[in-house]
Design an enzyme around this catalytic site. Structure first.
Site, PDB file in Angstrom:
ATOM      1  N   SER A 271       5.910  -6.605  -8.735  1.00 27.52           N
ATOM      2  CA  SER A 271       5.669  -5.202  -8.407  1.00 27.52           C
ATOM      3  C   SER A 271       6.955  -4.618  -7.859  1.00 27.52           C
ATOM      4  O   SER A 271       7.801  -5.332  -7.308  1.00 27.52           O
ATOM      5  CB  SER A 271       4.562  -5.108  -7.349  1.00 27.52           C
ATOM      6  OG  SER A 271       4.502  -3.815  -6.776  1.00 27.52           O
TER       7      SER A 271
ATOM      8  N   TYR B  95       0.486  -7.007   0.581  1.00 29.00           N
ATOM      9  CA  TYR B  95       0.678  -7.079  -0.868  1.00 29.00           C
ATOM     10  C   TYR B  95       2.163  -7.111  -1.222  1.00 29.00           C
ATOM     11  O   TYR B  95       2.609  -7.920  -2.036  1.00 29.00           O
ATOM     12  CB  TYR B  95       0.002  -5.888  -1.538  1.00 29.00           C
ATOM     13  CG  TYR B  95       0.118  -5.871  -3.035  1.00 29.00           C
ATOM     14  CD1 TYR B  95      -0.718  -6.642  -3.824  1.00 29.00           C
ATOM     15  CD2 TYR B  95       1.075  -5.073  -3.670  1.00 29.00           C
ATOM     16  CE1 TYR B  95      -0.616  -6.622  -5.211  1.00 29.00           C
ATOM     17  CE2 TYR B  95       1.183  -5.049  -5.042  1.00 29.00           C
ATOM     18  CZ  TYR B  95       0.339  -5.831  -5.813  1.00 29.00           C
ATOM     19  OH  TYR B  95       0.456  -5.817  -7.183  1.00 29.00           O
TER      20      TYR B  95
END
Length: 249
Positions: free
Chosen positions: A152, A172
């Site tokens: 990501s 995350y």
């Protein structure tokens, strides 16, 4: 045993994983759709078979040592090698709850839930390690295997440290930073065996993970994943990429 080229995608019964299976299947690979739930996994695989693709569901829970080991045994009994592994499965517990009315993430690190972080790391970090280790014998049996870690933009420390370039999603984001480090570690070990290992940043994509708030489609997101999964010999390894090129760690 079959000599057909094979690809395995984890967390693939929906979202970016499902689109990645569709795209890899469209290149002529036999695609194994990894998913925890039998009903959803088989339904997704059947829909792709109905579209003319060679796709099978493989029961696989990346957070379970036993499930990963069983999946590796199952695939080993069916194929002679694995040519592509896409470690796509990922979670972000608590993310949707922390989205404000404007769609922005509003939970600071001081209020991050440690239990959520542990669950996130078990899937997003330890999951790819479990899966890569378990399927490594099949990957080594391929003449030129490719491994893609679905990372990501939030995994980039450089972007996180910049001026407002990334929301401060500590759990995350840091799991994807760790995944980037794992990518480099496996790439260094496996480069002499002809295996390329790279991390892909698909962008902020509309999926269940973010209550479909992302601005990109799964079709756009899957592009860089498929590109890295089908690299020609002499391509990069140990890198971190989006569709426009290398990203800052």
């Amino acid at each position: 045993m079959t000599t057909q080229m094979n690809a395995l995608v984890t967390g693939a019964n929906k979202g970016i994983g499902l689109e990645t299976v569709r795209r890899l299947g469209g290149t002529g690979l036999k695609a194994w759709l990894g998913a925890r739930d039998a009903g959803r996994g088989e339904a997704a695989a059947k829909a792709l078979r109905d579209d003319g693709l060679d796709v099978e569901w493989l029961e696989l829970d990346v957070s379970s040592d036993d499930s990963v080991a069983a999946a590796a045994r199952t695939l080993t009994a069916r194929v002679s090698s694995l040519d592509v592994l896409v470690n796509n499965a990922g979670i972000a517990p608590g993310y949707v709850d922390a989205l404000g009315p404007n769609g922005r993430y509003e939970r600071p690190p001081s209020r991050e839930d440690v239990a959520d972080m542990k669950a996130t790391y078990d899937v997003n970090v330890f999951g790819p390690v479990r899966v890569t280790q378990a399927f490594l014998p099949l990957l080594l049996a391929s003449p030129a295997a490719r491994i893609v870690m679905v990372s990501s933009y939030l995994g980039s420390i450089a972007r996180a440290a910049g001026n407002g370039q990334s929301p401060n999603v500590m759990g995350y984001g840091s799991s994807k930073t760790a995944l980037n480090a794992i990518t480099v570690a496996f790439a260094k070990e496996l480069s002499s065996r002809g295996i390329m290992v790279n991390a892909a940043a698909p962008g902020y994509t509309a999926t269940d993970l973010n209550a479909n708030k992302g601005g990109r489609t799964v079709q756009q997101a899957a592009g860089i994943i498929v590109q890295l999964a089908t690299l020609e010999a002499g391509g990069p390894t140990g890198g971190y990429f989006d569709e426009n090129g290398s990203l800052p760690w």
